[in-house]
Design an enzyme around this catalytic site. Structure first.
Site, mmCIF file in Angstrom:
data_model
loop_
_atom_site.group_PDB
_atom_site.id
_atom_site.type_symbol
_atom_site.label_atom_id
_atom_site.label_comp_id
_atom_site.label_asym_id
_atom_site.label_seq_id
_atom_site.Cartn_x
_atom_site.Cartn_y
_atom_site.Cartn_z
ATOM 1 N N LYS A 117 26.985 4.696 -19.271
ATOM 2 C CA LYS A 117 25.822 4.815 -19.399
ATOM 3 C C LYS A 117 25.333 6.186 -20.049
ATOM 4 C CE LYS A 117 22.854 1.028 -18.916
ATOM 5 N NZ LYS A 117 21.998 0.123 -17.821
ATOM 6 N N LYS A 148 35.786 5.481 -15.600
ATOM 7 C CA LYS A 148 34.325 4.866 -15.896
ATOM 8 C C LYS A 148 33.978 5.170 -17.213
ATOM 9 C CE LYS A 148 29.727 4.792 -13.223
ATOM 10 N NZ LYS A 148 29.236 4.340 -13.073
ATOM 11 N N LYS A 187 0.844 -1.276 0.444
ATOM 12 C CA LYS A 187 -0.178 -0.058 0.030
ATOM 13 C C LYS A 187 0.801 1.113 -0.362
ATOM 14 C CE LYS A 187 -3.161 -1.809 3.127
ATOM 15 N NZ LYS A 187 -3.090 -3.302 4.336
HETATM 16 N N1 LIG Z 1 32.589 0.855 -16.554
HETATM 17 C C1 LIG Z 1 32.201 0.119 -16.123
HETATM 18 N N2 LIG Z 1 32.686 -1.204 -15.604
HETATM 19 C C2 LIG Z 1 32.959 -3.056 -15.176
HETATM 20 N N3 LIG Z 1 31.470 -2.629 -14.240
HETATM 21 C C3 LIG Z 1 30.819 -1.465 -14.840
HETATM 22 C C4 LIG Z 1 30.710 -0.267 -15.785
HETATM 23 N N4 LIG Z 1 29.408 0.582 -14.759
HETATM 24 C C5 LIG Z 1 29.086 -0.034 -14.779
HETATM 25 N N5 LIG Z 1 29.766 -1.204 -13.892
HETATM 26 C C6 LIG Z 1 28.666 -2.423 -12.869
HETATM 27 O O1 LIG Z 1 27.243 -2.513 -14.439
HETATM 28 C C7 LIG Z 1 26.935 -3.157 -13.363
HETATM 29 C C8 LIG Z 1 24.775 -2.481 -13.305
HETATM 30 O O2 LIG Z 1 25.139 -1.050 -13.587
HETATM 31 P P1 LIG Z 1 23.932 -0.142 -13.363
HETATM 32 O O3 LIG Z 1 24.682 1.182 -13.742
HETATM 33 O O4 LIG Z 1 23.021 -0.303 -13.864
HETATM 34 O O5 LIG Z 1 24.017 -0.721 -11.674
HETATM 35 C C9 LIG Z 1 23.188 0.488 -10.441
HETATM 36 O O6 LIG Z 1 23.197 1.536 -10.783
HETATM 37 C C10 LIG Z 1 23.381 -0.371 -9.478
HETATM 38 N N6 LIG Z 1 22.955 0.601 -8.470
HETATM 39 C C11 LIG Z 1 22.136 -1.326 -9.100
HETATM 40 C C12 LIG Z 1 21.415 -2.168 -8.496
HETATM 41 C C13 LIG Z 1 20.887 -1.616 -7.664
HETATM 42 N N7 LIG Z 1 20.590 -3.226 -6.757
HETATM 43 C C14 LIG Z 1 21.586 -3.716 -6.279
HETATM 44 C C15 LIG Z 1 22.017 -4.709 -5.826
HETATM 45 C C16 LIG Z 1 22.947 -5.684 -5.596
HETATM 46 C C17 LIG Z 1 23.699 -4.999 -7.070
HETATM 47 C C18 LIG Z 1 23.304 -4.492 -8.058
HETATM 48 C C19 LIG Z 1 22.237 -3.571 -8.090
HETATM 49 C C20 LIG Z 1 27.016 -3.011 -12.391
HETATM 50 O O7 LIG Z 1 27.209 -4.144 -11.561
HETATM 51 C C21 LIG Z 1 28.086 -1.983 -12.188
HETATM 52 O O8 LIG Z 1 28.953 -2.293 -11.681
#
Ligand SMILES: Nc1ncnc2c1ncn2[C@@H]1O[C@H](COP(=O)(O)OC(=O)[C@@H](N)Cc2c[nH]c3ccccc23)[C@@H](O)[C@H]1O
Length: 333
Positions: free
Chosen positions: A202, A199, A123
């Site tokens: 996106k 790094k 909710k």
């Molecule tokens: N340049 C890079 N080099 C190496 N690894 C990279 C690079 N860019 C992104 N990543 C990895 O890709 C995964 C997804 O990225 P996100 O930004 O969506 O990932 C995120 O924004 C998280 N907060 C999402 C999330 C939410 N809840 C969670 C629980 C467990 C693990 C992850 C999450 C990630 O593993 C990220 O480390």
């Protein structure tokens, strides 16, 4: 660290509680010894080389190695910045297609949409606005009593908070949560092609910095051609002093499945201008089958929706008894 406090832990549990105020369930035995892998990805934007090499590729391997594996498309996380609802809906399906095309297999792992894996009786509105992003991430992970979390280096700080929260809870209520560990790959930080000190991301405003899985071969060649290197023409792997070319070598080794030394050995006598095209070709070759599979999968929206529905129902089943146990331990039941 400031985020260490019990106040944060309380916020986390309020969140879990809000998500899971469902009907009573029979207590389910805890299987603390079970290794449970959990990870998540935001649905906004097409996955890039960093997401693929830093996370998704290892997710595919881990689903073959372990029995209990969950991957979440974290749509709740993505609305911490404004999103157009129509675009977000489409992005969730696109991310589903991309993950399946990369090799995530819903028969080996639970692939689900974060916002759907909650009870129908929920909710609470606007939960995300009440929580800080890392606390929500902690809730994601602890909700399934996850033991291991495959992520890139940029998530390590968030993981430290998750570990703190698990330990704080255990200290107060007795050993309940496994303290989850990060699993990092050798590609834990794929660098921007335009700035090897940053790094790959996106949201990089420089479109040449980031190679997406669905880029055309021409785009991939153009991005690698423009990749920042230095004034030395030789190809070597020296991450500390030659970040640009070392990033190319690391990417090349990862997509070709070869050790870095072998990649460097094979490029002897080549200058960096020519080497950039070799790396571009290796990336094109790696992504070509994934790209065509994404196109196929995107035509079958029903299938994508079904995968998420089934995954969300399975994730919910795993989360529910954990929530009930937490409520009991805290004294709510
Ligand atoms: N340049 C890079 N080099 C190496 N690894 C990279 C690079 N860019 C992104 N990543 C990895 O890709 C995964 C997804 O990225 P996100 O930004 O969506 O990932 C995120 O924004 C998280 N907060 C999402 C999330 C939410 N809840 C969670 C629980 C467990 C693990 C992850 C999450 C990630 O593993 C990220 O480390």
């Amino acid at each position: 660290m400031a985020l260490h406090s019990m106040r944060k832990a309380r916020e986390c549990w309020n969140f879990i509680r809000a998500l899971h105020q469902g009907p009573d369930a029979a207590p389910v035995p805890q299987k603390d010894a079970v290794k449970r892998i959990f990870s998540g990805i935001q649905p906004t934007g097409i996955p890039h080389l960093g997401n693929y090499l830093g996370a998704i590729e290892s997710w595919v391997r881990l689903q073959d190695e372990h029995d209990s594996v969950l991957y979440s498309i974290v749509d709740l996380h993505s609305i911490t910045v404004p999103q157009d609802p129509t675009i977000l809906r489409q992005s969730i399906l696109d991310m589903t297609a991309a993950l399946l095309a990369c090799g995530i297999n819903p028969e080996k792992s639970i692939l689900f949409q974060q916002s759907q894996a909650k009870t129908a009786k929920e909710k609470h509105n606007g939960t995300v606005g009440l929580l800080t992003y890392p606390v929500l991430q902690a809730a994601d992970i602890l909700l399934y009593k996850s033991t291991h979390v495959p992520v890139g280096e940029d998530q390590v700080q968030h993981m430290e908070l998750v570990q703190d929260l698990a330990q704080s809870f255990n200290k107060k209520y007795g050993e309940f949560f496994p303290v989850p560990k990060s699993i990092l790959t050798s590609m834990k930080k794929v660098k921007s092609l335009r700035d090897p000190s940053a790094k790959m991301s996106k949201s990089d405003p420089d479109k040449l910095a980031t190679v997406r899985i669905t880029d055309s071969p021409e785009e991939i060649v153009q991005k690698f051609r423009k990749a920042m290197t230095d004034f030395t023409s030789e190809v070597t792997y020296e991450p500390a002093s030659r970040g640009g070319v070392s990033n190319l070598v690391a990417i090349h080794a990862a997509v070709a499945g070869l050790p870095v030394e072998e990649v460097v050995r094979r490029s002897a006598g080549m200058d960096t201008a020519r080497y950039k095209l070799v790396v571009a070709d290796a990336v094109i070759e790696k992504f070509a089958p994934i790209k065509s599979e994404i196109e196929k999968l995107k035509m079958n929206k029903d299938h994508l929706e079904k995968v998420l529905q089934v995954g969300s129902a399975r994730a919910k089943e795993l989360a529910y008894p954990v929530c009930q146990e937490v409520k009991k331990l805290v004294g709510f039941l």
